[in-house]
Design an enzyme around this catalytic site. Structure first.
Site, PDB file in Angstrom:
ATOM      1  N   TYR A  94      15.664   8.897 -18.399  1.00  0.00           N
ATOM      2  CA  TYR A  94      15.365  10.209 -18.972  1.00  0.00           C
ATOM      3  C   TYR A  94      14.099  10.131 -19.815  1.00  0.00           C
ATOM      4  O   TYR A  94      13.663   9.042 -20.215  1.00  0.00           O
ATOM      5  CB  TYR A  94      16.535  10.734 -19.819  1.00  0.00           C
ATOM      6  CG  TYR A  94      16.848   9.916 -21.053  1.00  0.00           C
ATOM      7  CD1 TYR A  94      16.164  10.139 -22.249  1.00  0.00           C
ATOM      8  CD2 TYR A  94      17.831   8.932 -21.040  1.00  0.00           C
ATOM      9  CE1 TYR A  94      16.449   9.397 -23.384  1.00  0.00           C
ATOM     10  CE2 TYR A  94      18.125   8.190 -22.162  1.00  0.00           C
ATOM     11  CZ  TYR A  94      17.428   8.420 -23.338  1.00  0.00           C
ATOM     12  OH  TYR A  94      17.704   7.680 -24.457  1.00  0.00           O
ATOM     13  N   CYS A  95      13.516  11.287 -20.086  1.00  0.00           N
ATOM     14  CA  CYS A  95      12.418  11.412 -21.042  1.00  0.00           C
ATOM     15  C   CYS A  95      12.865  12.429 -22.093  1.00  0.00           C
ATOM     16  O   CYS A  95      14.063  12.612 -22.296  1.00  0.00           O
ATOM     17  CB  CYS A  95      11.113  11.806 -20.361  1.00  0.00           C
ATOM     18  SG  CYS A  95      11.165  13.395 -19.483  1.00  0.00           S
ATOM     19  N   PHE A  96      11.936  13.087 -22.757  1.00  0.00           N
ATOM     20  CA  PHE A  96      12.353  13.976 -23.844  1.00  0.00           C
ATOM     21  C   PHE A  96      13.090  15.209 -23.338  1.00  0.00           C
ATOM     22  O   PHE A  96      14.177  15.541 -23.812  1.00  0.00           O
ATOM     23  CB  PHE A  96      11.150  14.394 -24.697  1.00  0.00           C
ATOM     24  CG  PHE A  96      11.537  15.261 -25.856  1.00  0.00           C
ATOM     25  CD1 PHE A  96      12.355  14.762 -26.863  1.00  0.00           C
ATOM     26  CD2 PHE A  96      11.120  16.576 -25.942  1.00  0.00           C
ATOM     27  CE1 PHE A  96      12.740  15.558 -27.936  1.00  0.00           C
ATOM     28  CE2 PHE A  96      11.497  17.388 -27.005  1.00  0.00           C
ATOM     29  CZ  PHE A  96      12.303  16.874 -28.003  1.00  0.00           C
TER      30      PHE A  96
END
EC number: 2.9.1.3
Length: 370
Positions: A94-96
């Site tokens: 995941y990222c932000f």
């Protein structure tokens, strides 16, 4: 290929391994347990791309990002992601916000390493909001009872003995008093909140509907309790734990001298560890000098210095009882007596450790109202 997921409860209930592709500075500000930070960009690279985005727009920023993360740098990062994916085939990345960064990592893994690896839809922000909602919902839907008592009665031991208790001090890595700092640092505020929420989530999934908490102030060291929980703690019923004065002195001697010294020695080695322990204990007393008053502080400080010298010389910890006795009788006990009086109408039970545990277990089973 496994699909991307938005099943946030499953991720935390099953402790699913996750790869966090945010920059290190973002990760340090708040993350989840069982997560490894394998960023797409370093802090410096992220800052440059962010500046470019503000000045020249998204397309220019994406082009700059591809130039910054290219060649050998790109190869090494893909290798790290591939190693994680192979080691944790059940995991996610995941990222932000679950957007461009995690999509790029997915694409590069697929194109360069032949690995299809799913991402968390909505990313860190969605999971964080889910955990915040978890805590809010629990405070609205569940019953809570607090464990209070004078310093050294063993409230933390009661919490540890109950399957429906939330260990606020454990999550904060702090004992919750002026002397509560541990040998290792406290977590970031967001990490503390996330750990607490995951604990709540897992206990509720196991059927817990009545929680036990230690009666804490808003701050546990530097960690602030969630607002809804702290507000509830001003009205929750209170169980008062009792123990003999001698038993309390021995417990404080164990927790704040013997065990704390051992923690520092384990982290820093015998010589440096003892020096750090002595400095921490001395500073903890100095932190309450205004509340103690100058004369009382000087007397207790002298007793503490004498005890530390005796301990360092290998002659045991017995002299520490002198300042502990003084601190309890002249500072902590009067303060807690006032607090108990102010909360008297909320006290539903009082007794020693075994009686309190029996009562709280009956509450958990629904045999009595807590």
């Amino acid at each position: 290929m496994r699909a991307d997921t938005a099943d946030y409860p499953q991720l935390f209930l099953e402790d699913v391994p996750m790869m966090d592709t945010r920059a290190p500075v973002e990760f340090a500000g708040g993350a989840f347990p069982n997560v490894l930070n394998l960023p797409l960009m370093t802090d410096s690279e992220r800052q440059k791309v962010g500046t470019c985005y503000k000045q020249h727009g998204q397309r220019a920023a994406i082009e700059l990002g591809h130039r910054l993360v290219s060649g050998r740098t790109k190869e090494l990062r893909i290798q790290a992601w591939a190693d994680f994916a192979r080691a944790h085939p059940e995991g996610y990345l995941y990222c932000f916000r679950g957007g461009l960064r995690s999509q790029i990592v997915q694409q590069w893994l697929r194109d360069e390493a032949g690995i299809d690896y799913p991402r968390v839809t909505g990313g860190y922000k969605a999971m964080r909001n889910f955990l915040l909602d978890t805590t809010r919902q629990a405070t609205a839907q569940c019953a809570f009872v607090l464990v209070g008592g004078l310093t050294g009665t063993g409230k933390t031991e009661v919490i540890a003995a109950l399957g429906n208790a939330l260990d606020l001090e454990g999550h904060a890595n702090h004992r919750g008093s002026s002397f509560g700092k541990r040998a290792t640092p406290q977590p970031a505020q967001i990490d503390f909140e996330n750990r607490l929420a995951i604990d709540i989530l897992r206990k509720r999934a196991a059927g817990v509907g009545r929680f036990v908490l230690e009666d804490e102030s808003r701050l546990v060291g530097s960690c602030s309790l969630p607002l809804e929980l702290h507000q509830g703690m001003q009205r929750y019923p209170l169980v008062w734990l009792e123990d003999s004065f001698e038993g309390r002195v021995e417990r404080i001697l164990r927790d704040y001298v013997v065990d704390l010294c051992a923690e520092f020695v384990a982290v820093e080695g015998p010589q440096a560890g003892f020096a750090a322990f002595a400095a921490r204990l001395t500073q903890s007393l100095a932190n309450i000098v205004k509340r103690l008053g100058g004369e009382r502080y000087q007397r207790l400080s002298t007793l503490m210095a004498r005890a530390l010298a005796e301990q360092e010389a290998g002659r045991g910890v017995a002299l520490h009882r002198d300042w502990i006795v003084g601190l309890l009788r002249e500072y902590y006990d009067p303060m807690y007596a006032y607090q108990r009086e102010s909360k008297a109408e909320r006290i539903v039970f009082s007794g020693d450790r075994e009686a309190v545990l029996a009562y709280l277990r009956e509450c958990a089973a629904g045999a009595v109202d807590g």
